[in-house]
Design a protein around this motif. Structure first.
Motif, PDB file in Angstrom:
ATOM      1  N   LEU A  72      85.473  15.164  47.278  1.00  0.00           N
ATOM      2  CA  LEU A  72      84.301  15.193  46.533  1.00  0.00           C
ATOM      3  C   LEU A  72      84.226  14.091  45.273  1.00  0.00           C
ATOM      4  O   LEU A  72      83.292  13.415  45.165  1.00  0.00           O
ATOM      5  CB  LEU A  72      83.801  16.485  46.008  1.00  0.00           C
ATOM      6  CG  LEU A  72      82.639  16.501  45.081  1.00  0.00           C
ATOM      7  CD1 LEU A  72      81.292  16.046  45.677  1.00  0.00           C
ATOM      8  CD2 LEU A  72      82.461  18.136  44.829  1.00  0.00           C
ATOM      9  N   ILE A  75      84.512  10.401  46.378  1.00  0.00           N
ATOM     10  CA  ILE A  75      82.913  10.054  46.715  1.00  0.00           C
ATOM     11  C   ILE A  75      82.235   9.944  45.604  1.00  0.00           C
ATOM     12  O   ILE A  75      81.424   8.763  45.673  1.00  0.00           O
ATOM     13  CB  ILE A  75      82.431  10.829  47.766  1.00  0.00           C
ATOM     14  CG1 ILE A  75      83.348  11.148  48.890  1.00  0.00           C
ATOM     15  CG2 ILE A  75      81.050  10.536  48.270  1.00  0.00           C
ATOM     16  CD1 ILE A  75      82.898  12.288  49.894  1.00  0.00           C
ATOM     17  N   TYR A  97      76.955  13.675  46.015  1.00  0.00           N
ATOM     18  CA  TYR A  97      77.162  15.072  46.265  1.00  0.00           C
ATOM     19  C   TYR A  97      76.618  15.660  47.402  1.00  0.00           C
ATOM     20  O   TYR A  97      77.007  16.374  48.226  1.00  0.00           O
ATOM     21  CB  TYR A  97      76.461  15.704  44.976  1.00  0.00           C
ATOM     22  CG  TYR A  97      77.243  17.274  44.500  1.00  0.00           C
ATOM     23  CD1 TYR A  97      78.054  17.354  43.426  1.00  0.00           C
ATOM     24  CD2 TYR A  97      76.978  18.228  45.550  1.00  0.00           C
ATOM     25  CE1 TYR A  97      78.626  18.638  43.332  1.00  0.00           C
ATOM     26  CE2 TYR A  97      77.553  19.478  45.235  1.00  0.00           C
ATOM     27  CZ  TYR A  97      78.105  19.887  44.098  1.00  0.00           C
ATOM     28  OH  TYR A  97      78.776  20.786  43.771  1.00  0.00           O
ATOM     29  N   PHE A 100      78.647  14.668  50.447  1.00  0.00           N
ATOM     30  CA  PHE A 100      79.559  15.509  50.649  1.00  0.00           C
ATOM     31  C   PHE A 100      79.272  16.950  51.402  1.00  0.00           C
ATOM     32  O   PHE A 100      79.928  17.289  52.182  1.00  0.00           O
ATOM     33  CB  PHE A 100      80.289  15.940  49.378  1.00  0.00           C
ATOM     34  CG  PHE A 100      81.638  16.735  49.309  1.00  0.00           C
ATOM     35  CD1 PHE A 100      82.738  16.439  49.898  1.00  0.00           C
ATOM     36  CD2 PHE A 100      81.356  17.997  49.213  1.00  0.00           C
ATOM     37  CE1 PHE A 100      83.940  16.945  49.978  1.00  0.00           C
ATOM     38  CE2 PHE A 100      82.371  19.048  49.404  1.00  0.00           C
ATOM     39  CZ  PHE A 100      83.655  18.515  49.518  1.00  0.00           C
ATOM     40  N   TYR A 104      80.908  17.640  54.525  1.00  0.00           N
ATOM     41  CA  TYR A 104      82.025  18.652  54.671  1.00  0.00           C
ATOM     42  C   TYR A 104      81.548  19.941  54.321  1.00  0.00           C
ATOM     43  O   TYR A 104      81.732  20.442  53.314  1.00  0.00           O
ATOM     44  CB  TYR A 104      82.855  18.035  53.401  1.00  0.00           C
ATOM     45  CG  TYR A 104      83.761  16.741  53.639  1.00  0.00           C
ATOM     46  CD1 TYR A 104      84.817  16.784  54.343  1.00  0.00           C
ATOM     47  CD2 TYR A 104      82.992  15.500  53.386  1.00  0.00           C
ATOM     48  CE1 TYR A 104      85.475  15.570  54.397  1.00  0.00           C
ATOM     49  CE2 TYR A 104      83.491  14.342  53.351  1.00  0.00           C
ATOM     50  CZ  TYR A 104      84.778  14.429  54.010  1.00  0.00           C
ATOM     51  OH  TYR A 104      85.287  12.918  54.190  1.00  0.00           O
TER      52      TYR A 104
END
Length: 236
Positions: A72, A75, A97, A100, A104
């Motif tokens: 995170l 990224i 965010y 992600f 994920y």
């Protein structure tokens, strides 16, 4: 390569394999439904061998939370540094965010569980338990080391957000009457809520023809209009 180097490499590879096996099980079953015996069977090791690498299930869970947190932060860092204006850095942070969250989802779920109060952790990664551990046996339990690193990464994300708001105040792209810390706390809370929308709220949105992606865009648009400097926008 020396024997010592080879052994260290083999040790790291086995730790990596164990974490991968535990991750697979935690993602599919959840923390409470997985035992160290399950993990040992998944990675094809004896339970005794497993304990040579990780002292308990919690330490493995924390290792996986740390893995996701590192992804995170990476990224977010990459996205924010590509932008110059503060208002655009904030948008990049939110987009990263959300990226992600979409890519994920399992890591988001276990991070939310990690922060749920299930584990006995010091607020904001306090070093109190780490200091006690050092004084007791001159070593830091693995889960405490992971918890400390996760806390540092969490603070790094907040710092990136604060710096982005401050950049916007300095370059004029953000309203001058906002406090960077207050705005960052609000934006951080919004980012977290977007990654954990209750199922009944999602259903309510879907009934109105609003899916998760369009909801994110609408929220992003509201945030942009809330903090942007309109005079600056008109001069662009």
């Amino acid at each position: 390569m020396s024997i010592t180097d080879r052994r260290e490499r083999e040790k790291k590879q086995r730790q990596h394999d164990i974490i991968n096996a535990a991750e697979k099980l935690f993602f599919s079953r959840g923390y409470d439904e997985v035992s160290m015996n399950d993990i040992a069977l998944e990675v094809e090791l004896s339970k005794a061998t497993l304990y040579l690498y990780f002292q308990n299930k919690k330490s493995l869970f924390f290792a996986i939370v740390l893995r996701g947190t590192k992804i995170l932060n990476s990224i977010i860092r990459e996205a924010v540094k590509k932008e110059d204006k503060g208002i655009d850095k904030i948008a990049a942070y939110r987009n990263a965010y959300n990226e992600f969250t979409w890519n994920y989802p399992d890591h988001i779920n276990i991070y939310n569980y990690f922060r749920s109060g299930r584990f006995n952790m010091e607020p904001d990664g306090s070093d109190e338990r780490k200091t006690k551990s050092k004084s007791n046996d001159n070593s830091i339990p693995y889960e405490i080391a992971c918890e400390t690193e996760i806390s540092k990464l969490r603070k790094e994300r907040f710092s990136i957000l604060c710096q982005s708001v401050q950049t916007g105040l300095d370059d004029g792209s953000i309203r001058q009457d906002v406090d960077p810390v207050e705005v960052s706390i609000l934006l951080s809370a919004i980012s977290k809520s977007l990654s954990n929308i209750p199922a009944d709220h999602l259903q309510a949105l879907e009934k109105r023809g609003i899916n998760s992606e369009s909801y994110f865009r609408d929220v992003s648009d509201l945030i942009h209009h809330m903090i942007m400097n309109w005079d600056y926008e008109q001069t662009e």
